[in-house]
Structures are given as structure tokens and as C-alpha cells.
Design a protein around this motif. Sequence first.
Motif, mmCIF file in Angstrom:
data_model
loop_
_atom_site.group_PDB
_atom_site.id
_atom_site.type_symbol
_atom_site.label_atom_id
_atom_site.label_comp_id
_atom_site.label_asym_id
_atom_site.label_seq_id
_atom_site.Cartn_x
_atom_site.Cartn_y
_atom_site.Cartn_z
ATOM 1 N N ALA A 37 0.735 -1.344 -0.031
ATOM 2 C CA ALA A 37 -0.087 -0.133 0.056
ATOM 3 C C ALA A 37 0.932 1.159 0.074
ATOM 4 O O ALA A 37 0.407 2.070 -0.823
ATOM 5 C CB ALA A 37 -0.934 0.124 1.388
ATOM 6 N N VAL A 38 2.024 1.158 0.798
ATOM 7 C CA VAL A 38 2.824 2.366 0.892
ATOM 8 C C VAL A 38 3.373 2.542 -0.605
ATOM 9 O O VAL A 38 3.447 3.623 -1.119
ATOM 10 C CB VAL A 38 3.996 2.115 1.757
ATOM 11 C CG1 VAL A 38 4.843 3.243 1.792
ATOM 12 C CG2 VAL A 38 3.214 2.177 3.415
ATOM 13 N N TYR A 39 3.935 1.495 -0.987
ATOM 14 C CA TYR A 39 4.765 1.603 -2.311
ATOM 15 C C TYR A 39 3.818 2.021 -3.533
ATOM 16 O O TYR A 39 4.093 3.003 -4.360
ATOM 17 C CB TYR A 39 5.231 0.329 -2.902
ATOM 18 C CG TYR A 39 6.564 0.009 -2.131
ATOM 19 C CD1 TYR A 39 7.059 0.673 -0.917
ATOM 20 C CD2 TYR A 39 7.323 -1.045 -2.537
ATOM 21 C CE1 TYR A 39 8.112 0.262 -0.355
ATOM 22 C CE2 TYR A 39 8.679 -1.626 -1.841
ATOM 23 C CZ TYR A 39 8.881 -0.770 -0.785
ATOM 24 O OH TYR A 39 9.896 -0.998 -0.145
ATOM 25 N N GLY A 40 2.474 1.591 -3.375
ATOM 26 C CA GLY A 40 1.676 2.070 -4.557
ATOM 27 C C GLY A 40 1.146 3.533 -4.239
ATOM 28 O O GLY A 40 1.057 4.230 -5.274
ATOM 29 N N GLN A 41 0.893 3.923 -3.034
ATOM 30 C CA GLN A 41 0.511 5.564 -2.849
ATOM 31 C C GLN A 41 1.602 6.219 -3.127
ATOM 32 O O GLN A 41 1.445 7.480 -3.556
ATOM 33 C CB GLN A 41 0.007 5.590 -1.477
ATOM 34 C CG GLN A 41 -1.413 5.059 -1.321
ATOM 35 C CD GLN A 41 -2.038 5.432 0.014
ATOM 36 O OE1 GLN A 41 -1.827 6.448 0.396
ATOM 37 N NE2 GLN A 41 -3.136 4.602 0.139
ATOM 38 N N VAL A 42 2.975 5.949 -2.782
ATOM 39 C CA VAL A 42 3.945 6.723 -3.094
ATOM 40 C C VAL A 42 4.520 6.984 -4.376
ATOM 41 O O VAL A 42 4.840 7.954 -5.062
ATOM 42 C CB VAL A 42 5.323 6.760 -2.088
ATOM 43 C CG1 VAL A 42 6.362 7.380 -2.339
ATOM 44 C CG2 VAL A 42 4.816 6.618 -0.545
ATOM 45 N N LEU A 43 4.383 5.520 -5.033
ATOM 46 C CA LEU A 43 5.113 5.573 -6.366
ATOM 47 C C LEU A 43 4.042 5.726 -7.428
ATOM 48 O O LEU A 43 4.404 5.935 -8.780
ATOM 49 C CB LEU A 43 5.920 4.441 -6.491
ATOM 50 C CG LEU A 43 6.883 4.174 -5.543
ATOM 51 C CD1 LEU A 43 7.775 2.727 -5.627
ATOM 52 C CD2 LEU A 43 8.032 5.192 -5.966
ATOM 53 N N ILE A 44 2.903 5.813 -7.395
ATOM 54 C CA ILE A 44 1.910 6.089 -8.288
ATOM 55 C C ILE A 44 1.959 7.405 -9.216
ATOM 56 O O ILE A 44 2.037 7.194 -10.567
ATOM 57 C CB ILE A 44 0.258 5.759 -7.764
ATOM 58 C CG1 ILE A 44 -0.667 5.657 -9.035
ATOM 59 C CG2 ILE A 44 -0.085 7.162 -7.212
ATOM 60 C CD1 ILE A 44 -0.320 4.355 -9.765
ATOM 61 N N VAL A 45 2.250 8.652 -8.809
ATOM 62 C CA VAL A 45 2.524 9.536 -9.318
ATOM 63 C C VAL A 45 3.828 9.498 -10.145
ATOM 64 O O VAL A 45 3.910 9.829 -11.476
ATOM 65 C CB VAL A 45 2.223 10.683 -8.624
ATOM 66 C CG1 VAL A 45 2.642 12.098 -9.287
ATOM 67 C CG2 VAL A 45 0.943 10.901 -8.172
ATOM 68 N N PRO A 46 5.095 9.189 -9.519
ATOM 69 C CA PRO A 46 6.152 9.285 -10.320
ATOM 70 C C PRO A 46 6.127 7.976 -11.541
ATOM 71 O O PRO A 46 6.686 8.229 -12.509
ATOM 72 C CB PRO A 46 7.331 8.620 -9.259
ATOM 73 C CG PRO A 46 6.705 9.101 -7.995
ATOM 74 C CD PRO A 46 5.148 9.258 -8.021
ATOM 75 N N LEU A 47 5.458 6.868 -11.202
ATOM 76 C CA LEU A 47 5.321 6.020 -12.231
ATOM 77 C C LEU A 47 4.389 6.722 -13.530
ATOM 78 O O LEU A 47 4.718 6.353 -14.636
ATOM 79 C CB LEU A 47 4.606 4.743 -11.709
ATOM 80 C CG LEU A 47 5.566 3.646 -10.950
ATOM 81 C CD1 LEU A 47 4.686 2.654 -10.335
ATOM 82 C CD2 LEU A 47 6.606 3.107 -12.128
ATOM 83 N N ALA A 48 3.351 7.191 -13.185
ATOM 84 C CA ALA A 48 2.693 8.117 -14.199
ATOM 85 C C ALA A 48 3.203 8.856 -15.049
ATOM 86 O O ALA A 48 3.230 9.067 -16.101
ATOM 87 C CB ALA A 48 1.158 8.383 -13.406
#
Length: 152
Positions: A122-133
Motif C-alpha cells: 500500500a505504501v509503495y502504491g500510494q507513494v510511487l503512483i505519481v512518479p510511475l505515471a
Amino acid sequence: MFEHQSIVADRATDFEAEVFALEQTLQPLAAAPVPPRNPGFQFPRRVWLAMFACYAIFFFAIAAATGGSGHARFAIIISVLYAAVYFGVARIGARQAGPEDISPLDKGKMLDTFTGLMDKRAVYGQVLIVPLAVALFGMAILVITLSIGIGS
């Protein structure tokens, strides 16, 4: 005469008590003060590295997509410097409080947030979603410019 001696004796014991109290306050500390706990951002190093990698991919893809345009390269360099200052100032500010604790995620525990406990995914998903996008956006622009023949 006896009265005078008792007053002097009382003053002497008061003086000794004051000296004792003063000596106690002037004694050096027995142990060095313990610095306050610095929980820091509580993210594992891998999260920060993944975030920086995503932004590096974005900047590389945009630079490759714009070809040899001097104006675009100038804007990209300014953007890279802005990102470096943004993360650099945050790092300097975070280090002012001393070394950070080890992330609870690295210890196999959950991260305690304002909205509740979060596991590693959950942490990785929430923190990295914008940089991945952002990285995917840059790659999409590169693919589009290469497919229509605009890029280098």
C-alpha cells in the motif's frame, strides 16, 4: 545572649542548606543528553530510489523525444535542476534532526499513518503512483514522436 546564639545557629544552617542546594544544581550531568527520536519519512531507501528512477526516465524520454531543439533542452535542464533543488532541500531539511530511524517497513512491520496502518504494498502504491505515471507519460511521448518521425 542565648537568643543571639540561636539566631546565628539558625542562619548558619540556612546558609549550609542554600550552599548544598546550589552545589546540587551546579553538578555536571552524569550522562550525556539523549537526542530526540527522529522518525523521519519512514520510507525504505528503495522507495526513494524508485522515485528518482521514475523521474530520470521521464526526463530522459522527454529529452529524447524533443530531439535537438535548443529551447526544449533548456527547459528540460531547468526542470531537472528544479527537481534536484526540490529533493535536495527536502533532504537537507530532513537531516537537520539527525539520523533517521530504520523504516518500520524494513523491519517487517506496518507503517503507522494518520489514516491507519499500511503494509508495504500500500505504501509503495500510494507513494510511487505519481512518479510511475510521469515516467509512463514521458515514455508515451517518446513512442508517439518516434512513431510519427518527429524525434531524433
